[in-house]
Design an enzyme around this catalytic site. Structure first.
Site, PDB file in Angstrom:
ATOM      1  N   ASP A 107       0.845  -0.980   0.133  1.00 40.87           N
ATOM      2  CA  ASP A 107      -0.163   0.045  -0.015  1.00 40.87           C
ATOM      3  C   ASP A 107       0.790   1.200  -0.054  1.00 40.87           C
ATOM      4  O   ASP A 107       2.214   1.273   0.520  1.00 40.87           O
ATOM      5  CB  ASP A 107      -0.797  -0.035   1.089  1.00 40.87           C
ATOM      6  CG  ASP A 107      -1.772  -1.055   1.268  1.00 40.87           C
ATOM      7  OD1 ASP A 107      -2.116  -1.572   0.405  1.00 40.87           O
ATOM      8  OD2 ASP A 107      -2.403  -1.387   2.344  1.00 40.87           O
TER       9      ASP A 107
HETATM   10  N1  URA Z   1      -1.430  -5.921   3.732  1.00 46.37           N
HETATM   11  C1  URA Z   1      -1.614  -4.784   3.750  1.00 46.37           C
HETATM   12  O1  URA Z   1      -2.727  -4.497   4.403  1.00 46.37           O
HETATM   13  N2  URA Z   1      -1.100  -3.820   3.214  1.00 46.37           N
HETATM   14  C2  URA Z   1       0.157  -3.816   2.598  1.00 46.37           C
HETATM   15  O2  URA Z   1       0.577  -3.210   2.002  1.00 46.37           O
HETATM   16  C3  URA Z   1       0.432  -5.294   2.482  1.00 46.37           C
HETATM   17  C4  URA Z   1      -0.027  -6.211   3.198  1.00 46.37           C
END
Ligand code: URA
Length: 247
Positions: A107
């Site tokens: 993310d």
């Molecule tokens: N899980 C999440 O919620 N975000 C990420 O970036 C990776 C795994």
């Protein structure tokens, strides 16, 4: 690899410019193969066996590039974006001309281990849902994570869309009760990579991830010397350990 390729294709791949720029270099007699100046930029050459020089400098050919990045907050795990900076924008040109892409996504606000490569086969193997490559995350979570959460994660959590996650290993590193509502530091290893998976797993047990950082992917561990935004090429051992991931 034993195959031959066009010289201009090899040099373009190695960042010596477009095909027409390479044609110009050839015309200027700046390109030498096995000690002889080349007159045809379309010459068939074996980049691993023939000695190619440009302006007196030997070209050390490689087909693939493998980079480990400590992805910083605020940057998108994509090759292009209209609004935000991408992880590719952080790379020097000497790596960018290999056209690397991120293996999977973190993310925008997640930090940590991100592999960038132009090796589609390796990427496919690491991301294949059938391979169950483990990914370990460090997180700071609002609320006090408890034994029940650990057991629920171990058994499989039902996410907001009804998906039941595979068993995941949750380790509680520390609990701070002085923070409003409590603050937990945890490690979580998951074997799959659903959209926002870690955040949604904690939401499913009524808690919120405040900070998330990926520490490992398969055999590959984030180099703790890399500051957010820094990256380096994988060592030969790291590359081989990834290619040896169980199938
Ligand atoms: N899980 C999440 O919620 N975000 C990420 O970036 C990776 C795994």
């Amino acid at each position: 690899m034993k195959t031959t390729q066009r010289l201009d294709k090899i040099l373009a791949h190695m960042g010596y410019g477009s095909r027409s720029e390479i044609k110009r270099l050839v015309k200027m007699k700046a390109v030498v193969v096995n000690g002889k100046p080349v007159s045809d930029s379309g010459l068939q050459v074996n980049p691993y066996e023939d000695r190619i020089e440009v302006d007196g400098e030997t070209v050390v050919y490689k087909e693939f590039i493998y980079l480990m990045m400590n992805k910083p907050d605020g940057v998108i795990s994509a090759t292009e974006d209209n609004r935000d900076r991408t992880v590719i924008d952080l790379l020097e040109e000497k790596f960018r001309h290999f056209d690397p892409f991120p293996v999977g996504r973190l993310d925008k606000d997640t930090e940590g281990l991100l592999l960038l490569t132009n090796d589609g086969k390796l990427s496919h193997n690491l991301l294949s849902p059938r391979k169950h490559v483990p990914k370990m995350y460090f997180a700071e979570v609002q609320g006090l994570v408890n034994e029940r959460d650990r057991a629920v994660f171990e058994a499989g959590v039902t996410l907001d869309d009804g998906y039941v996650t595979m068993p995941a290993k949750l380790s509680i590193l520390s609990l701070d009760e002085r923070e409003a509502g409590g603050l937990s530091r945890i490690e979580l290893t998951i074997m799959e990579g659903k959209f926002h998976q870690v955040k949604r797993m904690f939401e499913a047990v009524g808690k919120k991830v405040l900070y998330l950082k990926r520490m490992s992917m398969g055999a590959l561990l984030l180099d703790e010397h890399l500051e957010p935004g820094q990256y380096r090429e994988l060592t030969e051992d790291e590359r081989q350990s990834l290619q040896a991931e169980p199938s």
